[in-house]
Structures are given as C-alpha cells and as structure tokens.
Motif scaffolding. Structure first.
Motif, PDB file in Angstrom:
ATOM      1  N   VAL A 279       0.847  -1.256   0.057  1.00 49.10           N
ATOM      2  CA  VAL A 279      -0.214  -0.088   0.037  1.00 49.10           C
ATOM      3  C   VAL A 279       0.707   1.325  -0.176  1.00 49.10           C
ATOM      4  O   VAL A 279       1.774   1.325   1.207  1.00 49.10           O
ATOM      5  CB  VAL A 279      -1.109  -0.424   1.156  1.00 49.10           C
ATOM      6  CG1 VAL A 279      -1.473   1.513   1.344  1.00 49.10           C
ATOM      7  CG2 VAL A 279      -1.689  -1.227   1.372  1.00 49.10           C
ATOM      8  N   THR A 280       0.709   2.277  -1.181  1.00 48.57           N
ATOM      9  CA  THR A 280       1.447   3.602  -1.309  1.00 48.57           C
ATOM     10  C   THR A 280       0.930   4.150  -0.148  1.00 48.57           C
ATOM     11  O   THR A 280      -0.196   4.130  -0.120  1.00 48.57           O
ATOM     12  CB  THR A 280       1.656   3.953  -2.696  1.00 48.57           C
ATOM     13  OG1 THR A 280       0.361   4.155  -2.766  1.00 48.57           O
ATOM     14  CG2 THR A 280       2.002   2.704  -3.604  1.00 48.57           C
ATOM     15  N   GLY A 281       1.573   5.256   0.528  1.00 50.24           N
ATOM     16  CA  GLY A 281       1.293   6.913   1.029  1.00 50.24           C
ATOM     17  C   GLY A 281       0.409   6.194   1.901  1.00 50.24           C
ATOM     18  O   GLY A 281      -0.655   6.184   2.260  1.00 50.24           O
ATOM     19  N   ALA A 282       0.547   5.024   3.149  1.00 46.90           N
ATOM     20  CA  ALA A 282       0.778   4.449   4.194  1.00 46.90           C
ATOM     21  C   ALA A 282       0.194   5.146   5.098  1.00 46.90           C
ATOM     22  O   ALA A 282       0.255   3.825   6.649  1.00 46.90           O
ATOM     23  CB  ALA A 282       0.998   3.111   4.300  1.00 46.90           C
ATOM     24  N   THR A 283       0.688   6.283   5.253  1.00 44.35           N
ATOM     25  CA  THR A 283       1.168   7.147   6.442  1.00 44.35           C
ATOM     26  C   THR A 283      -0.185   7.624   7.823  1.00 44.35           C
ATOM     27  O   THR A 283      -0.151   8.521   8.273  1.00 44.35           O
ATOM     28  CB  THR A 283       2.091   7.760   6.745  1.00 44.35           C
ATOM     29  OG1 THR A 283       2.322   8.629   5.954  1.00 44.35           O
ATOM     30  CG2 THR A 283       3.044   6.512   6.545  1.00 44.35           C
TER      31      THR A 283
ATOM     32  N   ALA B  40      -3.612 -10.228   6.115  1.00 42.70           N
ATOM     33  CA  ALA B  40      -2.383  -9.757   5.182  1.00 42.70           C
ATOM     34  C   ALA B  40      -0.925  -9.298   5.709  1.00 42.70           C
ATOM     35  O   ALA B  40      -1.401  -8.820   7.195  1.00 42.70           O
ATOM     36  CB  ALA B  40      -3.011  -8.711   4.424  1.00 42.70           C
ATOM     37  N   HIS B  41       0.343 -10.156   5.336  1.00 43.80           N
ATOM     38  CA  HIS B  41       1.178  -8.997   5.109  1.00 43.80           C
ATOM     39  C   HIS B  41       1.348  -7.941   4.736  1.00 43.80           C
ATOM     40  O   HIS B  41       1.549  -7.447   3.649  1.00 43.80           O
ATOM     41  CB  HIS B  41       2.528  -9.827   5.616  1.00 43.80           C
ATOM     42  CG  HIS B  41       4.080  -9.020   5.604  1.00 43.80           C
ATOM     43  ND1 HIS B  41       4.779 -10.322   6.158  1.00 43.80           N
ATOM     44  CD2 HIS B  41       4.488  -8.485   4.979  1.00 43.80           C
ATOM     45  CE1 HIS B  41       5.863  -9.106   7.115  1.00 43.80           C
ATOM     46  NE2 HIS B  41       5.933  -8.479   5.697  1.00 43.80           N
ATOM     47  N   VAL B  42       0.907  -6.871   5.393  1.00 41.98           N
ATOM     48  CA  VAL B  42       1.133  -5.811   4.485  1.00 41.98           C
ATOM     49  C   VAL B  42       2.513  -4.650   4.139  1.00 41.98           C
ATOM     50  O   VAL B  42       3.578  -4.876   5.446  1.00 41.98           O
ATOM     51  CB  VAL B  42       0.518  -4.318   5.930  1.00 41.98           C
ATOM     52  CG1 VAL B  42      -0.171  -3.147   5.420  1.00 41.98           C
ATOM     53  CG2 VAL B  42      -1.258  -4.990   5.713  1.00 41.98           C
ATOM     54  N   HIS B  43       2.876  -4.670   3.417  1.00 41.85           N
ATOM     55  CA  HIS B  43       3.971  -3.456   3.231  1.00 41.85           C
ATOM     56  C   HIS B  43       3.962  -2.610   2.991  1.00 41.85           C
ATOM     57  O   HIS B  43       3.141  -2.048   2.035  1.00 41.85           O
ATOM     58  CB  HIS B  43       4.793  -4.234   1.902  1.00 41.85           C
ATOM     59  CG  HIS B  43       5.559  -5.782   2.119  1.00 41.85           C
ATOM     60  ND1 HIS B  43       6.128  -6.316   1.652  1.00 41.85           N
ATOM     61  CD2 HIS B  43       4.721  -6.598   1.882  1.00 41.85           C
ATOM     62  CE1 HIS B  43       6.824  -6.933   2.352  1.00 41.85           C
ATOM     63  NE2 HIS B  43       5.249  -7.692   1.788  1.00 41.85           N
ATOM     64  N   LEU B  44       3.854  -1.262   4.102  1.00 42.29           N
ATOM     65  CA  LEU B  44       4.168   0.003   4.121  1.00 42.29           C
ATOM     66  C   LEU B  44       5.172   0.970   2.869  1.00 42.29           C
ATOM     67  O   LEU B  44       6.249   0.667   3.188  1.00 42.29           O
ATOM     68  CB  LEU B  44       3.944   0.493   5.283  1.00 42.29           C
ATOM     69  CG  LEU B  44       2.872  -0.160   6.262  1.00 42.29           C
ATOM     70  CD1 LEU B  44       3.458   0.155   7.733  1.00 42.29           C
ATOM     71  CD2 LEU B  44       1.821  -0.160   5.917  1.00 42.29           C
ATOM     72  N   VAL B  45       4.588   1.512   1.799  1.00 42.67           N
ATOM     73  CA  VAL B  45       4.892   1.932   0.828  1.00 42.67           C
ATOM     74  C   VAL B  45       5.309   3.790   1.573  1.00 42.67           C
ATOM     75  O   VAL B  45       4.316   3.794   1.027  1.00 42.67           O
ATOM     76  CB  VAL B  45       5.369   2.160  -0.391  1.00 42.67           C
ATOM     77  CG1 VAL B  45       6.526   2.286  -1.282  1.00 42.67           C
ATOM     78  CG2 VAL B  45       4.990  -0.297  -1.062  1.00 42.67           C
ATOM     79  N   VAL B  46       6.637   4.185   2.192  1.00 43.29           N
ATOM     80  CA  VAL B  46       6.053   5.332   2.498  1.00 43.29           C
ATOM     81  C   VAL B  46       6.794   6.383   1.857  1.00 43.29           C
ATOM     82  O   VAL B  46       8.213   5.959   1.687  1.00 43.29           O
ATOM     83  CB  VAL B  46       5.968   5.149   4.002  1.00 43.29           C
ATOM     84  CG1 VAL B  46       4.391   4.578   4.425  1.00 43.29           C
ATOM     85  CG2 VAL B  46       7.201   5.099   4.354  1.00 43.29           C
ATOM     86  N   ARG B  47       6.880   7.139   2.126  1.00 41.54           N
ATOM     87  CA  ARG B  47       7.928   8.342   1.981  1.00 41.54           C
ATOM     88  C   ARG B  47       9.335   8.753   3.079  1.00 41.54           C
ATOM     89  O   ARG B  47      10.429   8.969   2.768  1.00 41.54           O
ATOM     90  CB  ARG B  47       7.403   9.281   1.506  1.00 41.54           C
ATOM     91  CG  ARG B  47       7.081  10.428  -0.205  1.00 41.54           C
ATOM     92  CD  ARG B  47       6.972  11.750  -0.700  1.00 41.54           C
ATOM     93  NE  ARG B  47       5.845  12.149   0.029  1.00 41.54           N
ATOM     94  CZ  ARG B  47       5.988  13.346   0.770  1.00 41.54           C
ATOM     95  NH1 ARG B  47       6.726  14.744  -0.599  1.00 41.54           N
ATOM     96  NH2 ARG B  47       5.208  14.183   1.122  1.00 41.54           N
TER      97      ARG B  47
ATOM     98  N   HIS C  97      -2.620   1.710  -5.264  1.00 40.61           N
ATOM     99  CA  HIS C  97      -1.568   2.924  -5.539  1.00 40.61           C
ATOM    100  C   HIS C  97      -2.338   3.832  -4.749  1.00 40.61           C
ATOM    101  O   HIS C  97      -3.484   4.104  -5.450  1.00 40.61           O
ATOM    102  CB  HIS C  97      -1.455   3.202  -6.883  1.00 40.61           C
ATOM    103  CG  HIS C  97      -0.663   2.644  -7.213  1.00 40.61           C
ATOM    104  ND1 HIS C  97       0.910   2.543  -6.950  1.00 40.61           N
ATOM    105  CD2 HIS C  97      -0.734   1.786  -8.413  1.00 40.61           C
ATOM    106  CE1 HIS C  97       1.540   1.774  -8.210  1.00 40.61           C
ATOM    107  NE2 HIS C  97       0.888   1.414  -8.577  1.00 40.61           N
ATOM    108  N   ASN C  98      -2.447   4.217  -3.026  1.00 38.88           N
ATOM    109  CA  ASN C  98      -3.191   5.346  -2.718  1.00 38.88           C
ATOM    110  C   ASN C  98      -2.595   6.740  -2.727  1.00 38.88           C
ATOM    111  O   ASN C  98      -2.488   8.046  -2.385  1.00 38.88           O
ATOM    112  CB  ASN C  98      -3.780   5.102  -1.120  1.00 38.88           C
ATOM    113  CG  ASN C  98      -4.383   5.665  -0.284  1.00 38.88           C
ATOM    114  OD1 ASN C  98      -5.164   6.179  -0.482  1.00 38.88           O
ATOM    115  ND2 ASN C  98      -3.354   6.065   0.386  1.00 38.88           N
TER     116      ASN C  98
END
Length: 318
Positions: free
Chosen positions: A52-56, A72-79, A127-128
């Motif tokens: 999940v992008t923008g997950a913060t 789910a094992h969640v993958h946090l795709v973050v800046r 793509h969030n």
C-alpha cells in the motif's frame, strides 16, 4: 429477488445525484441493500502480501489496517519511514516498510528493485499515495508533480513489480477521486504548463488520467495475469482533504465518510473471491460509469495520445 432490481435502481439514483451517493449517506444506504456484495471471509488474506503506497495517513492507514485484519502481511510504501512506525505498531498482523517517493521516478525504480530482489510474491498493489500541491511543482525528473505522483509513478512501479505480482492473480488498485468527473483528459497539456495553475484542477486532471488509462493498462498487464481497477472512495474525511480543500471540508464535513468507509471498496477488491472483473472504475463495491451523459469522456485517440506521453516520460515500450 424481486427487490434486487429496485435496489440497483436506488443505488444508481444515489450515484447520479452525486451528493447523497458520494457522501456517508450513500455508503450507509448501499450497505443495507440486498445488492451489497458479501464481505471478504475472515482470514481471506492469510499468508498473502499486499503493498500500500501512501500508507501513513487517511485512506492509506485505513486500508493497511483493514487488509491486516484479514490476515495480510502489509507492505507500507512510504516517503517517511518514521511516520510508518506508529502505523505498523497498530496493525494486528506483520508488516514491512519500504521507503519510496512515488513522485520521484528514480526513487520508484530503486524501491521496485529492492522489492523484487527480496523475492516477494505480492497478491496486490494499492496505489493510494497522493498530494495536492497549491502551486505548480515539478518532480526531480521535471514532470508536474500531480501527474508524476498519481500517474507516472504508479504505472512505473507496477510495470517493475510485475515479476512479483503474477503469483496469485495479482491485483492493482488505483485510488482515484470523484473530482475527475469535472475534468477532461489533458492530452494537449499533461504537464499543466498553460493557463493559471490550480492544485485542485491538477489533482482532478491526474485522476481523470488514471481512469482513462484503465483500458490500456488492463491490456498491458493482462498477459501477466494482473487485473487493474480504479477505486473512487466517495467523499471521505482525511487530513489531505482538510488541509487542501478547507472550504469543501467545512461545508460538506458533516456528511463526509470516515476513512474506513472510503477504504472499504479497495479492501474488497483486494480480498474478494473470485476476483472482480478488472478494468473498471469502482465505488461502494460496484462498477461505476467513468463519465455521465458522455460529459468529459475522451475519444480513443485522446487516450492513445495520453498513453504515448506516459510511455515516453517513463521510457517504456508503448
């Protein structure tokens, strides 16, 4: 069964009326209709990996939590990795954080390389990530930031993660916006060089581009077994809305959906079995029109021209 046609008609009427359909009213009513699809089964994502992008913040946090609750094992795709620490701590299941700026194509390439090298088998990619710069801003590669963040980055990241997405009938969800209904596809000026810049307009134009690229992206990724969806969350209350659209937030605030309602259809598309038909725009677990009465609907030639611009900007084969 006799109530189902009436329920679908009511659902459609809510959609066309916009305010009740996009607000918390529409979500509350639809959940009680006999046409509302069943919730994903408990544990339906157990053992699956979802990024999940923008997950913060906002919808990203809600999406990550809902997916984690389904196993789910969640993958946090973050800046910002520091902001992801609190999100990860609140998830009931395992998570991994990946630092990536979706607006920076070099950062996207680096993140994709690291994920593929890790040997992940991704079930889905959401793509969030999003932003609404008040002034025209360019990415490190010189692209208008809204278009880079919402279109170029997601397309490139998905392209590069195809080796990781093909194991379980991969699913890709582009979180779009109802604002796109008011904008035409900006084929003549995708970089928003001409005219007086408006952050809200740039945002909506990039979201229109997401939706209109669905046919192209569906064809592009189908050979790898990947289905792509655009998901319209309705009008949801998020920090981004409060900060970027304060007047809208003040006027419509009492009927805005909460983040969980806004993220619901993303989670459903990721977790539902069998997989929903790809290539469409979805809201409240139902495929929706991308334009009303043909308004702002582009021609196939305009879609082709936009895709050629995207492919050129990304240096990929169109």
């Amino acid at each position: 069964m006799t109530l189902r046609p009436v329920a679908r008609a009511l659902d459609t009427a809510l959609d066309r009326a916009v305010v009740p359909g996009f607000s918390r009213i529409g979500y509350a009513v639809r959940r009680r209709l006999p046409t509302w699809p069943a919730d994903p089964a408990v544990g339906s994502l157990a053992g699956r990996h979802v990024a999940v992008t923008g997950a913060t913040s906002g919808l990203g946090v809600a999406t990550a939590r809902q997916l984690s609750e389904l196993g789910a094992h969640v993958h946090l795709v973050v800046r910002n990795a520091d902001k992801a620490v609190a999100v990860a701590a609140d998830l009931p299941g395992p998570s991994t954080t990946w630092v990536c700026d979706l607006g920076d194509l070099d950062s996207v390439r680096d993140c994709a390389r690291r994920i593929v090298a890790d040997g992940l088998e991704l079930h889905a990619l959401v793509h969030n990530a999003g932003a609404m710069p008040p002034e025209r801003t360019e990415s490190p590669q010189g692209h208008e930031l809204s278009m880079s963040l919402h279109v170029l980055g997601p397309v490139l990241l998905t392209d590069l993660l195809l080796p990781a997405l093909t194991a379980h009938e991969g699913r890709v969800v582009l979180v779009t916006s109802g604002g796109m209904y008011a904008q035409k596809l900006p084929v003549d000026d995708p970089e928003y060089v001409s005219g007086e810049y408006s952050g809200a307009t740039a945002y909506a134009r990039s979201k229109r581009a997401q939706v209109e690229l669905l046919p192209v992206l569906t064809t592009r990724w189908a050979a790898d077994g990947v289905a792509v969806y655009a998901m319209h969350p309705g009008w949801a209350s998020t920090p981004g809305v409060t900060e970027s659209l304060p007047t809208f937030d003040k006027v419509v605030g009492p009927i805005l959906r909460d983040a969980d309602a806004g993220a619901d259809t993303t989670t459903w598309l990721v977790a539902t079995t069998p997989r929903a038909r790809g290539g469409g725009l979805w809201m409240d677990r139902r495929e929706r029109p991308t334009a009303y009465l043909g308004r702002n609907s582009p021609s196939s030639d305009e879609r082709r021209r936009l895709w050629e611009w995207v492919a050129s900007a990304l240096d990929v084969t169109p």
